[in-house]
Design a protein around this motif. Structure first.
Motif, PDB file in Angstrom:
ATOM      1  N   LYS B 277      43.201  61.999  91.575  1.00  0.00           N
ATOM      2  CA  LYS B 277      42.924  60.560  91.543  1.00  0.00           C
ATOM      3  C   LYS B 277      44.110  59.751  92.078  1.00  0.00           C
ATOM      4  CE  LYS B 277      41.532  56.895  88.320  1.00  0.00           C
ATOM      5  NZ  LYS B 277      41.222  56.599  86.896  1.00  0.00           N
ATOM      6  N   ILE B 278      45.336  60.127  91.691  1.00  0.00           N
ATOM      7  CA  ILE B 278      46.531  59.404  92.163  1.00  0.00           C
ATOM      8  C   ILE B 278      46.663  59.522  93.682  1.00  0.00           C
ATOM      9  CG2 ILE B 278      49.067  59.320  92.086  1.00  0.00           C
ATOM     10  CD1 ILE B 278      48.868  60.354  89.174  1.00  0.00           C
ATOM     11  N   ILE B 279      46.442  60.732  94.201  1.00  0.00           N
ATOM     12  CA  ILE B 279      46.542  60.934  95.656  1.00  0.00           C
ATOM     13  C   ILE B 279      45.436  60.149  96.372  1.00  0.00           C
ATOM     14  CG2 ILE B 279      46.346  62.647  97.528  1.00  0.00           C
ATOM     15  CD1 ILE B 279      47.573  64.693  95.508  1.00  0.00           C
ATOM     16  N   GLY B 280      44.215  60.228  95.825  1.00  0.00           N
ATOM     17  CA  GLY B 280      43.095  59.496  96.427  1.00  0.00           C
ATOM     18  C   GLY B 280      43.371  58.001  96.475  1.00  0.00           C
ATOM     19  N   LYS B 281      43.907  57.463  95.365  1.00  0.00           N
ATOM     20  CA  LYS B 281      44.210  56.028  95.323  1.00  0.00           C
ATOM     21  C   LYS B 281      45.320  55.663  96.295  1.00  0.00           C
ATOM     22  CE  LYS B 281      41.920  54.137  91.590  1.00  0.00           C
ATOM     23  NZ  LYS B 281      42.079  53.172  90.511  1.00  0.00           N
ATOM     24  N   SER B 282      46.318  56.524  96.430  1.00  0.00           N
ATOM     25  CA  SER B 282      47.403  56.242  97.368  1.00  0.00           C
ATOM     26  C   SER B 282      46.845  56.113  98.788  1.00  0.00           C
ATOM     27  CB  SER B 282      48.458  57.354  97.307  1.00  0.00           C
ATOM     28  OG  SER B 282      49.487  57.111  98.241  1.00  0.00           O
ATOM     29  N   ILE B 283      45.861  56.963  99.116  1.00  0.00           N
ATOM     30  CA  ILE B 283      45.259  56.906 100.456  1.00  0.00           C
ATOM     31  C   ILE B 283      44.386  55.662 100.592  1.00  0.00           C
ATOM     32  CG2 ILE B 283      43.659  58.061 102.050  1.00  0.00           C
ATOM     33  CD1 ILE B 283      44.598  60.742 100.715  1.00  0.00           C
ATOM     34  N   VAL B 284      43.488  55.453  99.612  1.00  0.00           N
ATOM     35  CA  VAL B 284      42.494  54.377  99.747  1.00  0.00           C
ATOM     36  C   VAL B 284      43.144  52.995  99.634  1.00  0.00           C
ATOM     37  CG1 VAL B 284      41.616  53.927  97.398  1.00  0.00           C
ATOM     38  CG2 VAL B 284      40.011  54.119  99.327  1.00  0.00           C
ATOM     39  N   ASN B 285      44.350  52.934  99.036  1.00  0.00           N
ATOM     40  CA  ASN B 285      45.064  51.661  98.906  1.00  0.00           C
ATOM     41  C   ASN B 285      46.066  51.412 100.023  1.00  0.00           C
ATOM     42  OD1 ASN B 285      43.975  50.530  96.583  1.00  0.00           O
ATOM     43  ND2 ASN B 285      45.250  51.804  95.257  1.00  0.00           N
ATOM     44  N   SER B 286      46.334  52.394 100.854  1.00  0.00           N
ATOM     45  CA  SER B 286      47.354  52.219 101.890  1.00  0.00           C
ATOM     46  C   SER B 286      46.883  51.210 102.941  1.00  0.00           C
ATOM     47  CB  SER B 286      47.623  53.568 102.571  1.00  0.00           C
ATOM     48  OG  SER B 286      48.179  53.343 103.855  1.00  0.00           O
ATOM     49  N   PRO B 287      47.624  50.113 103.119  1.00  0.00           N
ATOM     50  CA  PRO B 287      47.221  49.139 104.144  1.00  0.00           C
ATOM     51  C   PRO B 287      47.141  49.775 105.533  1.00  0.00           C
ATOM     52  CG  PRO B 287      49.004  48.259 102.809  1.00  0.00           C
ATOM     53  CD  PRO B 287      48.837  49.688 102.405  1.00  0.00           C
ATOM     54  N   LEU B 288      47.995  50.765 105.784  1.00  0.00           N
ATOM     55  CA  LEU B 288      47.987  51.395 107.110  1.00  0.00           C
ATOM     56  C   LEU B 288      46.769  52.296 107.297  1.00  0.00           C
ATOM     57  CD1 LEU B 288      51.797  52.110 107.528  1.00  0.00           C
ATOM     58  CD2 LEU B 288      50.446  50.392 108.717  1.00  0.00           C
ATOM     59  N   VAL B 289      46.338  52.988 106.238  1.00  0.00           N
ATOM     60  CA  VAL B 289      45.099  53.778 106.333  1.00  0.00           C
ATOM     61  C   VAL B 289      43.908  52.827 106.472  1.00  0.00           C
ATOM     62  CG1 VAL B 289      43.539  55.353 105.107  1.00  0.00           C
ATOM     63  CG2 VAL B 289      46.013  55.762 105.047  1.00  0.00           C
ATOM     64  N   LYS B 290      43.914  51.746 105.681  1.00  0.00           N
ATOM     65  CA  LYS B 290      42.805  50.793 105.697  1.00  0.00           C
ATOM     66  C   LYS B 290      42.640  50.140 107.084  1.00  0.00           C
ATOM     67  CE  LYS B 290      42.821  48.102 101.805  1.00  0.00           C
ATOM     68  NZ  LYS B 290      41.896  48.204 100.673  1.00  0.00           N
ATOM     69  N   THR B 291      43.768  49.777 107.697  1.00  0.00           N
ATOM     70  CA  THR B 291      43.666  49.154 109.018  1.00  0.00           C
ATOM     71  C   THR B 291      43.297  50.195 110.086  1.00  0.00           C
ATOM     72  OG1 THR B 291      46.085  49.302 109.177  1.00  0.00           O
ATOM     73  CG2 THR B 291      45.166  47.162 108.612  1.00  0.00           C
ATOM     74  N   ALA B 292      43.717  51.451 109.899  1.00  0.00           N
ATOM     75  CA  ALA B 292      43.342  52.499 110.856  1.00  0.00           C
ATOM     76  C   ALA B 292      41.831  52.726 110.824  1.00  0.00           C
ATOM     77  CB  ALA B 292      44.083  53.800 110.552  1.00  0.00           C
ATOM     78  N   VAL B 293      41.246  52.744 109.632  1.00  0.00           N
ATOM     79  CA  VAL B 293      39.790  52.900 109.525  1.00  0.00           C
ATOM     80  C   VAL B 293      39.105  51.702 110.170  1.00  0.00           C
ATOM     81  CG1 VAL B 293      37.826  52.964 107.929  1.00  0.00           C
ATOM     82  CG2 VAL B 293      39.838  54.395 107.494  1.00  0.00           C
ATOM     83  N   TYR B 294      39.633  50.522 109.905  1.00  0.00           N
ATOM     84  CA  TYR B 294      39.078  49.318 110.532  1.00  0.00           C
ATOM     85  C   TYR B 294      39.090  49.446 112.053  1.00  0.00           C
ATOM     86  CZ  TYR B 294      39.045  44.505 112.268  1.00  0.00           C
ATOM     87  OH  TYR B 294      38.785  43.367 112.971  1.00  0.00           O
TER      88      TYR B 294
END
Lengths: 386, 386
Positions: B277-294
């Protein structure tokens, strides 16, 4: 700022295009002919760049003579090949400068994933020893840049000595330690036994209190070398190092990707420095606070939300005071309505925003540094291609 | 979706405009003439809304008969006056419905800071008892909305019973507990001794595994009432409750402020559920991952950065596998280059993105839910006025 930069004695620089990037400078060296006292701090990210373990080894004896940096490719997640490439760069430089490999601290910054074009780099390194100059600090500063829009250099005089700092970094910057690449050089005398404590104290107050997007880079490094030529009082040196690190920290925050405002959050009268830092980071990292500052909206509700979400905080709502600039916007559990328009104007007219949170539960304080969140941040990072 | 909504027996609804917002519905009631088994979970934010402590008291005996919600103003940071106002609303409703005040759970959602227009609300509440209807669930769902763009309702049949969920929430949503307002109602028989465990199990797998912008609201509430008319197997009810909570959770994520993609991160073969859960949240909350998906960029470098920054994670880089949809993009410490274009296409063509991280250090897994970060999120939150 470059015009007023002083260069400490005993250091030589190089910054050039070697062929990692298309045209811009991408290779830099800082060199001291004499062995220096040295310390360095690295990212805590477990997926650290391949140069990092080499640097960790190099710094163990608290002695360095050179920094070597490649930019454009981060040499991260490149496995054994990447590690060997980092070592080849170090060994080649050792050969060119006729110094031991273990006196060199290497770094790479840029895109994660690809291998370095190692043959191109090694060929390009032929004769670098002959091209070092005391005049090339700015070229070195340019060579370590990636998405930075500005060269980040700063120098301070301390007694007869000089302290110079050169930094890069504008995104993927957060808490843990590090932050980006920061090279600090001085001709002051600093004993090996004292250098790490001096560096880590300054880093805690500056780079470790800075946050751009909560992401922690895989390659962050802050390193200090001193050529030990001028005796300086320890306290004076510590103060100058604090000041230099804070200046570079503020320059990095100012140049953060897409940022329109810097945000400085000071949490005062807190039960501990640690709690003050956690609360400050919660505020400066809150996307809702960041967008409110961007929109020049004195939305203190988002600030209390960010304070309240720190579960471990000792919070007495009756005592809490929040200031935007010099204007108290929240006190006695309510908005200070007569300061609303003044606060709005403060946010509209300034690009360096100060938020003060007085917890009034103790006597400790801490300041953290960050920036707002803008459409441009999303644009830069949504359209940066791998 | 509203066309297929089934309403559990024993519940009556109301949603109307009472005068907090300019025109839209802003007042809602759910009512059961009989006492229900009940449980509720609240925000952990210390600056919680004034209705929250009243709700905490009300739920202690695991018995409720009504939910009452005002929207437009959150009644947060409103001090003793705010608390008294929340109590006045509860007491007025108790009087109208002729039930004990302590059988009512109140909530407010909206802007932080201002006091509720309490006289307007109390006057508007005259006769609400006569306007409740089994047909008005959708009106209740509309009345609790703020920046939501869609009504969020879902129902499930479980044996002879029905389970209905109504939710709101689109920003200031994160980890801690809660998330937003979620009201769950069923006519199944659920013992008071069992209801809290059932609710908290489902919440952990859904709302507590969801993250929109890392901010934790001050008013989040998830509450369940059962009118105890139909016997249902406990396991079947638990499964239906899981499914209902997950459906609502996904609807909230889909309606997140400015979001163009939802992101589901499953961390598998991990040493513990907690670490997953901690690892998943670190990924799903990362602004850089979020903007990459965008930006539909298969930037796995940002995913490994987000994994690596979890200091406590047990990471074996050689074993780590990362998938975008069905495509392995990272394995054996390197990019799987032949899948790069397929991964890019997957990101371009889908709006529900699945990221799978196989740690291969254990047997546990956990899934978290989030969304991308867009210019529109910044626009909505930069220009939302207090």
């Amino acid at each position: 700022m470059e015009n007023t930069i002083a260069i400490p004695k005993g250091f030589y620089f190089l910054g050039k295009h070697i062929g990692i990037k298309k045209q811009k400078k991408d290779f830099g060296v800082v060199y001291s002919p004499e062995e220096c006292s040295a310390s360095a701090m690295f990212t805590k990210n477990q997926f650290c760049g391949e140069p990092i373990p080499i640097g960790r080894e190099a710094i163990k004896d608290k002695c360095l003579q050179a920094f070597v940096v490649t930019s454009g490719i981060a040499n991260v997640a490149t496995g054994a090949v990447g590690r060997a490439n980092a070592q080849k760069i170090v060994d080649k430089l050792a050969n060119e400068l006729e110094i031991p490999s273990q006196n060199i601290l290497p770094s790479s910054t840029g895109i994660i994933g690809p291998q370095l074009p190692i043959d191109t780099i090694l060929t390009g390194m032929d004769g670098v020893g002959d091209n070092l100059s005391r005049l090339n600090a700015k070229e070195f500063a340019e060579a370590i840049m990636t998405t930075d829009t500005k060269v980040k250099m700063h120098s301070i005089k301390v007694g007869g000595a000089t302290l110079l700092g050169i930094a890069k970094g504008s995104g993927m910057i957060e808490p843990n330690m590090a932050t980006m690449l920061v090279y600090l050089m001085s001709d002051a005398v600093v004993e090996k036994e004292e250098i790490h404590e001096l560096l880590s104290n300054s880093v805690e107050k500056s780079f470790n209190s800075m946050s751009i997007d909560t992401d922690t880079s895989t390659s962050d490094t802050v390193a200090l070398m001193t050529s030990n030529l001028y005796e300086v009082k320890k306290e004076a040196f510590a103060k100058a190092l604090d000041e230099l690190c804070l200046s570079l920290c503020k320059e990095i925050v100012k140049d953060a990707e897409g940022a329109k405002h810097t945000i400085e959050v000071t949490v005062t009268n807190c039960i501990s420095k640690k709690e003050a830092k956690i609360i400050g980071k919660s505020i400066v990292n809150s996307p809702l606070v960041k967008t409110a500052v961007y929109g020049a909206d004195p939305n203190w509700g988002r600030i209390i939300m960010a304070i309240g979400k720190v579960e471990e905080a000792h919070l007495d709502k009756d005592k809490l005071i929040i200031k935007l600039g010099e204007h108290i916007i929240f006190q006695n559990q309510q908005e200070i309505t007569e300061n609303f328009e003044k606060s709005k104007e403060y946010l509209q007219k300034n690009d360096e925003i100060k938020i003060t949170v007085m917890m009034n539960t103790g006597v400790e304080e801490h300041t953290v540094y960050g920036c707002d969140l803008t459409e441009e941040y999303v644009e830069i990072n949504g359209h940066y291609t791998t």
